[in-house]
Design an enzyme around this catalytic site. Sequence first.
Site, PDB file in Angstrom:
ATOM      1  N   ASP A  35      -1.866 -19.633 -89.068  1.00  0.00           N
ATOM      2  CA  ASP A  35      -2.622 -20.116 -87.918  1.00  0.00           C
ATOM      3  C   ASP A  35      -2.820 -21.612 -88.176  1.00  0.00           C
ATOM      4  OD1 ASP A  35      -4.695 -21.014 -86.280  1.00  0.00           O
ATOM      5  OD2 ASP A  35      -5.653 -19.058 -86.227  1.00  0.00           O
ATOM      6  N   ILE A  36      -2.239 -22.448 -87.321  1.00  0.00           N
ATOM      7  CA  ILE A  36      -2.239 -23.884 -87.635  1.00  0.00           C
ATOM      8  C   ILE A  36      -3.626 -24.536 -87.528  1.00  0.00           C
ATOM      9  CG2 ILE A  36       0.223 -24.272 -87.186  1.00  0.00           C
ATOM     10  CD1 ILE A  36      -0.644 -25.569 -84.480  1.00  0.00           C
ATOM     11  N   ALA A  59       1.584 -24.669 -80.121  1.00  0.00           N
ATOM     12  CA  ALA A  59       0.657 -25.495 -79.330  1.00  0.00           C
ATOM     13  C   ALA A  59      -0.166 -24.584 -78.434  1.00  0.00           C
ATOM     14  CB  ALA A  59       1.434 -26.488 -78.462  1.00  0.00           C
ATOM     15  N   TYR A 124      -5.045 -30.526 -71.393  1.00  0.00           N
ATOM     16  CA  TYR A 124      -3.822 -30.264 -72.174  1.00  0.00           C
ATOM     17  C   TYR A 124      -3.060 -31.573 -72.435  1.00  0.00           C
ATOM     18  CZ  TYR A 124       1.105 -28.924 -72.787  1.00  0.00           C
ATOM     19  OH  TYR A 124       2.400 -28.829 -73.230  1.00  0.00           O
TER      20      TYR A 124
HETATM   21  N1  LIG Z   1       6.166 -24.792 -71.636  1.00  0.00           N
HETATM   22  C1  LIG Z   1       6.337 -25.977 -71.031  1.00  0.00           C
HETATM   23  O1  LIG Z   1       6.570 -26.053 -69.805  1.00  0.00           O
HETATM   24  C2  LIG Z   1       6.272 -27.250 -71.827  1.00  0.00           C
HETATM   25  C3  LIG Z   1       6.449 -28.465 -71.160  1.00  0.00           C
HETATM   26  C4  LIG Z   1       6.394 -29.640 -71.886  1.00  0.00           C
HETATM   27  C5  LIG Z   1       6.158 -29.604 -73.250  1.00  0.00           C
HETATM   28  N2  LIG Z   1       5.970 -28.425 -73.872  1.00  0.00           N
HETATM   29  C6  LIG Z   1       5.691 -28.428 -75.330  1.00  0.00           C
HETATM   30  O2  LIG Z   1       6.795 -27.830 -75.985  1.00  0.00           O
HETATM   31  C7  LIG Z   1       6.339 -27.125 -77.143  1.00  0.00           C
HETATM   32  C8  LIG Z   1       6.845 -25.691 -77.101  1.00  0.00           C
HETATM   33  O3  LIG Z   1       6.358 -25.080 -75.911  1.00  0.00           O
HETATM   34  P1  LIG Z   1       6.646 -23.546 -75.587  1.00  0.00           P
HETATM   35  O4  LIG Z   1       6.764 -23.428 -74.101  1.00  0.00           O
HETATM   36  O5  LIG Z   1       7.742 -23.034 -76.460  1.00  0.00           O
HETATM   37  O6  LIG Z   1       5.263 -22.911 -76.016  1.00  0.00           O
HETATM   38  P2  LIG Z   1       4.832 -21.382 -75.910  1.00  0.00           P
HETATM   39  O7  LIG Z   1       5.946 -20.533 -75.459  1.00  0.00           O
HETATM   40  O8  LIG Z   1       3.539 -21.333 -75.177  1.00  0.00           O
HETATM   41  O9  LIG Z   1       4.547 -21.023 -77.432  1.00  0.00           O
HETATM   42  C9  LIG Z   1       3.475 -21.573 -78.110  1.00  0.00           C
HETATM   43  C10 LIG Z   1       3.508 -21.019 -79.506  1.00  0.00           C
HETATM   44  O10 LIG Z   1       2.407 -21.575 -80.221  1.00  0.00           O
HETATM   45  C11 LIG Z   1       1.819 -20.542 -80.953  1.00  0.00           C
HETATM   46  N3  LIG Z   1       0.457 -20.882 -81.288  1.00  0.00           N
HETATM   47  C12 LIG Z   1      -0.566 -21.181 -80.455  1.00  0.00           C
HETATM   48  N4  LIG Z   1      -1.675 -21.407 -81.171  1.00  0.00           N
HETATM   49  C13 LIG Z   1      -1.339 -21.266 -82.476  1.00  0.00           C
HETATM   50  C14 LIG Z   1      -2.039 -21.365 -83.692  1.00  0.00           C
HETATM   51  N5  LIG Z   1      -3.352 -21.673 -83.730  1.00  0.00           N
HETATM   52  N6  LIG Z   1      -1.372 -21.150 -84.852  1.00  0.00           N
HETATM   53  C15 LIG Z   1      -0.067 -20.843 -84.841  1.00  0.00           C
HETATM   54  N7  LIG Z   1       0.651 -20.714 -83.731  1.00  0.00           N
HETATM   55  C16 LIG Z   1       0.022 -20.924 -82.549  1.00  0.00           C
HETATM   56  C17 LIG Z   1       1.925 -19.329 -80.055  1.00  0.00           C
HETATM   57  O11 LIG Z   1       1.724 -18.178 -80.816  1.00  0.00           O
HETATM   58  P3  LIG Z   1       1.145 -16.807 -80.146  1.00  0.00           P
HETATM   59  O12 LIG Z   1       2.336 -16.134 -79.527  1.00  0.00           O
HETATM   60  O13 LIG Z   1       0.601 -16.073 -81.294  1.00  0.00           O
HETATM   61  O14 LIG Z   1       0.122 -17.217 -79.135  1.00  0.00           O
HETATM   62  C18 LIG Z   1       3.366 -19.499 -79.590  1.00  0.00           C
HETATM   63  O15 LIG Z   1       4.262 -19.019 -80.561  1.00  0.00           O
HETATM   64  C19 LIG Z   1       4.814 -27.269 -77.146  1.00  0.00           C
HETATM   65  O16 LIG Z   1       4.460 -28.336 -77.981  1.00  0.00           O
HETATM   66  C20 LIG Z   1       4.473 -27.629 -75.726  1.00  0.00           C
HETATM   67  O17 LIG Z   1       3.281 -28.396 -75.649  1.00  0.00           O
HETATM   68  C21 LIG Z   1       6.033 -27.229 -73.205  1.00  0.00           C
END
Ligand SMILES: NC(=O)c1ccc[n+]([C@@H]2O[C@H](COP(=O)([O-])OP(=O)(O)OC[C@H]3O[C@@H](n4cnc5c(N)ncnc54)[C@H](OP(=O)(O)O)[C@@H]3O)[C@@H](O)[C@H]2O)c1
Length: 293
Positions: A35-36, A59, A124
């Site tokens: 857990d980060i 994130a 966010y």
């Molecule tokens: N999604 C978008 O449209 C978008 C757009 C622009 C930028 N981004 C950025 O791109 C990156 C990847 O996004 P994504 O869409 O792949 O995200 P995502 O699918 O929402 O996945 C987020 C991950 O973070 C984990 N997480 C959350 N809190 C945590 C904690 N305290 N300790 C450890 N793990 C934790 C979640 O684990 P759990 O499954 O356990 O919750 C999940 O594996 C992020 O930095 C995001 O800000 C995303």
Amino acid sequence: MKILTFGQTGQLANALKCTQPDTIELIQLTRQQVDITQSQLIYEALAHYRPDIIINCAAYTDVERAESNTTQVMQTNVDAVRFITHVARQLGIRFIQLSTDYVFNGCSPTPYSVSQIPSAINVYGHSKLLAENVILQQQSNQFCIVRTSWLYHHSGKNFVSTMLHLMSQTSEALPSINIVNDQTGSPTLAEGLAHFLWKLCLQNHWSPIYHWSDAGMCTWYEFAQEIQSQAFALGLISSKVPLIPVTSQAYHSRVKRPAFSVLDTKASHSIFKPKPWQQQLAQYLYSCSLIKK
Ligand SMILES: NC(=O)c1ccc[n+]([C@@H]2O[C@H](COP(=O)([O-])OP(=O)(O)OC[C@H]3O[C@@H](n4cnc5c(N)ncnc54)[C@H](OP(=O)(O)O)[C@@H]3O)[C@@H](O)[C@H]2O)c1
């Protein structure tokens, strides 16, 4: 080369897994493992695995809920990044931090370049901007930020999966769908971003900031239209539901979102060239159709 990601269940982490080159050893840690928000666990994992590069895929990404969960958002998106940076520096590990188009306020009439000054308009975006500043303060070519936008992958709940779900409802259950038509951005298939990141890992020195999205831009409404048209042609949906363009104001969201958040990705093209978003969507929906069969 050994790469470690935090956030194993997320969209990007899954895309990295699916596209992992043979030459890469990939260690992906779940929230249950690390857990980060627990700095000691970050330290122990990094000291144990000693990766060459960290890609932080973890994130707090729920933009709506972030508005009322500020403490958790800041702990996950800012404090954890500060600690990862600290340990990475101590152990000589390179670090790629993912960021977002939502660090911008959306007032630009043209795509945002990496040198433009960001200014976020929601919790966010603000948290991701604070994390960017942590990285930039290091002034190291062994740390970088990769901003992306409108990400989607099979493993996640995203705009495309939500649209496909809604478009599969019967016309009695859902006569029409209202879609915001005054926010413009660039969709990004997570596999494309993963390919970019793999190429980036091979660079010896990094620029402070990279932009990555699929090529082109659209509004959410135009994105939905394209999803519907392609999904119908592939037989993923059996009929077309009327799509109604609406303003952000009419959508009644409690979150302010940038009206225009297209990232200028030109500086990244020498590393990997993005494909048009419509073509990436076609690839995604085609694989959905294979799964359906
Ligand atoms: N999604 C978008 O449209 C978008 C757009 C622009 C930028 N981004 C950025 O791109 C990156 C990847 O996004 P994504 O869409 O792949 O995200 P995502 O699918 O929402 O996945 C987020 C991950 O973070 C984990 N997480 C959350 N809190 C945590 C904690 N305290 N300790 C450890 N793990 C934790 C979640 O684990 P759990 O499954 O356990 O919750 C999940 O594996 C992020 O930095 C995001 O800000 C995303």
